[in-house]
Design a protein around this motif. Structure first.
Motif, PDB file in Angstrom:
ATOM      1  N   GLN A 135       0.843  -1.120   0.120  1.00 50.00           N
ATOM      2  CA  GLN A 135       0.548   0.045   0.124  1.00 50.00           C
ATOM      3  C   GLN A 135       0.829   0.898   0.165  1.00 50.00           C
ATOM      4  N   GLN A 136       1.474   1.856  -1.181  1.00 50.20           N
ATOM      5  CA  GLN A 136       2.323   2.554  -1.149  1.00 50.20           C
ATOM      6  C   GLN A 136       1.526   3.763  -0.645  1.00 50.20           C
ATOM      7  N   TYR A 137       0.482   3.920  -1.245  1.00 48.16           N
ATOM      8  CA  TYR A 137      -0.317   4.902  -1.401  1.00 48.16           C
ATOM      9  C   TYR A 137      -0.484   5.404   0.080  1.00 48.16           C
ATOM     10  N   SER A 145      10.107   6.200   5.552  1.00 45.06           N
ATOM     11  CA  SER A 145      11.355   5.862   4.593  1.00 45.06           C
ATOM     12  C   SER A 145      12.711   6.657   3.945  1.00 45.06           C
ATOM     13  N   TYR A 146      11.759   7.886   3.683  1.00 45.51           N
ATOM     14  CA  TYR A 146      12.883   9.215   2.834  1.00 45.51           C
ATOM     15  C   TYR A 146      13.355  10.644   4.344  1.00 45.51           C
ATOM     16  N   ALA A 147      13.790   9.600   5.618  1.00 43.78           N
ATOM     17  CA  ALA A 147      14.094  10.412   6.661  1.00 43.78           C
ATOM     18  C   ALA A 147      15.991  10.061   6.362  1.00 43.78           C
ATOM     19  N   PRO A 280      14.197  11.229 -10.222  1.00 36.63           N
ATOM     20  CA  PRO A 280      14.063  10.048  -9.295  1.00 36.63           C
ATOM     21  C   PRO A 280      13.992   8.493 -10.248  1.00 36.63           C
ATOM     22  N   ASP A 281      14.593   8.683 -11.962  1.00 36.53           N
ATOM     23  CA  ASP A 281      14.535   7.378 -12.152  1.00 36.53           C
ATOM     24  C   ASP A 281      15.879   7.569 -13.516  1.00 36.53           C
ATOM     25  N   GLU A 282      16.217   6.562 -13.773  1.00 36.56           N
ATOM     26  CA  GLU A 282      17.447   6.922 -14.626  1.00 36.56           C
ATOM     27  C   GLU A 282      16.422   6.687 -16.487  1.00 36.56           C
ATOM     28  N   ARG A 285      14.569   3.057 -20.155  1.00 36.22           N
ATOM     29  CA  ARG A 285      13.502   2.696 -19.398  1.00 36.22           C
ATOM     30  C   ARG A 285      12.882   3.592 -20.765  1.00 36.22           C
ATOM     31  N   TYR A 286      12.675   5.026 -20.734  1.00 37.78           N
ATOM     32  CA  TYR A 286      12.979   5.776 -22.010  1.00 37.78           C
ATOM     33  C   TYR A 286      13.230   5.967 -23.357  1.00 37.78           C
ATOM     34  N   LEU A 287      14.530   5.004 -23.770  1.00 39.57           N
ATOM     35  CA  LEU A 287      14.669   5.018 -25.228  1.00 39.57           C
ATOM     36  C   LEU A 287      14.481   4.918 -25.830  1.00 39.57           C
TER      37      LEU A 287
HETATM   38  C1  PLP Z   1      10.001   7.341 -12.274  1.00 40.65           C
HETATM   39  C2  PLP Z   1       9.049   8.320 -10.593  1.00 40.65           C
HETATM   40  N1  PLP Z   1       9.498   9.676 -10.769  1.00 40.65           N
HETATM   41  C3  PLP Z   1       8.406  10.263  -9.781  1.00 40.65           C
HETATM   42  C4  PLP Z   1       6.843   9.470  -8.885  1.00 40.65           C
HETATM   43  C5  PLP Z   1       6.770   9.995  -7.889  1.00 40.65           C
HETATM   44  O1  PLP Z   1       7.323   9.418  -6.508  1.00 40.65           O
HETATM   45  P1  PLP Z   1       6.075   9.489  -5.090  1.00 40.65           P
HETATM   46  O2  PLP Z   1       5.414   8.495  -5.731  1.00 40.65           O
HETATM   47  O3  PLP Z   1       6.886   9.573  -4.226  1.00 40.65           O
HETATM   48  O4  PLP Z   1       5.249  10.971  -5.384  1.00 40.65           O
HETATM   49  C6  PLP Z   1       7.257   7.965  -8.619  1.00 40.65           C
HETATM   50  C7  PLP Z   1       5.511   6.916  -7.974  1.00 40.65           C
HETATM   51  O5  PLP Z   1       6.114   6.277  -8.534  1.00 40.65           O
HETATM   52  C8  PLP Z   1       7.381   7.345 -10.543  1.00 40.65           C
HETATM   53  O6  PLP Z   1       7.656   6.583 -10.404  1.00 40.65           O
END
Ligand code: PLP
Length: 345
Positions: A135-137, A145-147, A280-282, A285-287
């Motif tokens: 339940q991440q929401y 966890s972000y502390a 948040p990510d590399e 995945r979006y190439l």
């Molecule tokens: C690539 C990416 N950026 C940003 C977010 C947003 O982060 P948060 O869910 O912590 O608000 C997500 C969430 O899934 C994500 O997958």
């Protein structure tokens, strides 16, 4: 001898990268490894995981990948409920890690898949002898966890004046901001959302920029943490993602690009403040999409730019179709939009 950790332990910590004198990036390989590990470890500590417990979660993105890595490392069965928007390479990676990917086929009346996905999670869990949903929401362990990240920033950067980042579940921005404010109460927090996402008071509808935004209000989104909100569309986010790569050689995904756009604008106008932008990510995945000019042209995602400026609006309903911002002022959603707010469980 140094005690080495597994891949999640080794990769989850972000790197601080200097972009300009007053703008730093918090660059993650996969940000969601932080809540995925924390939630699963806490569940184990609380006795919620039997050897045969199946993990069931709704996600079409990076939280699913982080959970799939975590479950592969602990040999735990995982079912991820997603929708047809999931990209094929991600799906292959999830399945290679041993996860079952369950796709819902229809949207809720408002246009989003999220309500349908949550209903499917409940249905699957009811049919399993032992199941756990992270339940991440709504799980408070997500923002908590972000502390760790706030400590890292305080240690490596020192005073942070402004934090800019995308909002989906709300966990990363709400959690990092509230922990950082223990040291820096005047920190400005800027949330980046997209049009037709309900998170900050826009009406629900079809969204093209994925990874941020939502069609439900997650309990983990603490609206009172935000000083400012920006709504950014796909064309601007994609152009900014490419600019981040070309200018700073940071190869990241489109939610990073959207945040970079808002952060560069804010940092340029606040030269005395130190701004940190969450990436948040590399980009791998979006190439075939964001990094493919033919795909961008073919889908009409051209014309976005990093030299533009947002339109400042008074209320969320005035935001769109282009890049807009509003001074949120750490208010609740009801205080801003006057809407009766239904929070998803
Ligand atoms: C690539 C990416 N950026 C940003 C977010 C947003 O982060 P948060 O869910 O912590 O608000 C997500 C969430 O899934 C994500 O997958």
């Amino acid at each position: 001898m140094t005690a080495f950790g597994d891949v999640v332990e080794a990769y989850r910590i972000p790197t601080v990268v200097r972009l300009t004198d007053n703008l730093y990036a918090l660059s993650y390989r996969l940000m969601k490894m932080i809540p995925a590990r924390h939630i699963m470890r806490r569940a184990a500590d609380e006795g919620l995981l039997e050897p045969d417990t199946t993990v069931v979660e709704t996600t079409s993105g990076t939280f699913g990948l982080a959970l799939a890595m975590e479950c592969a490392l602990t040999s735990r069965p995982l079912v991820l409920v997603s929708d047809p928007v999931i990209d094929a390479p991600l799906r292959r990676r999830l399945e290679d890690l041993g996860a079952t990917v369950d796709i819902v086929s229809h949207r809720a009346p408002g246009g989003g898949y999220q309500p349908t996905r949550l209903a499917r999670v409940a249905e699957l869990m009811a049919g399993l002898p032992s199941a756990f949903c992270p339940q991440q929401y709504s799980n408070p362990a997500n923002p908590a966890s972000y502390a760790l990240v706030a400590s890292l920033l305080a240690e490596q950067v020192g005073q942070v004046d402004c934090l800019v980042g995308p909002v989906g579940s709300g966990g990363s921005m709400s959690g990092t901001t509230s922990a950082l404010r223990e040291a820096f109460p005047d920190l400005t927090a800027i949330g980046v959302d997209t049009h037709r996402s309900v998170l900050f008071g826009q009406p629900d509808g079809h969204r093209t920029l994925r990874g941020l935004g939502n069609s439900l209000i997650p309990a983990n989104l603490d609206h009172r943490q935000f000083d400012e909100v920006h709504w950014i569309g796909a064309a601007d986010a994609y152009a900014a993602t490419r600019a981040l790569h070309r200018k700073h050689a940071l190869f990241m995904g489109p939610t990073s690009g959207a945040s970079y756009l808002a952060a560069t604008w804010w940092a340029a106008r606040n030269a005395d403040a130190l701004t940190v932008v969450v990436l948040p990510d590399e980009g791998y995945r979006y190439l075939d999409t964001v990094y493919d000019d033919g795909w961008l042209r073919g889908n009409g995602w051209t014309g976005g730019g990093v030299d533009t400026a947002p339109l400042t609006v008074d209320t969320p309903l005035q935001a769109g179709p282009g890049w807009c911002r509003t001074l949120w002022g750490r208010r609740s959603l009801a205080e801003v939009s006057g809407a009766v707010v239904e929070v998803a469980a």
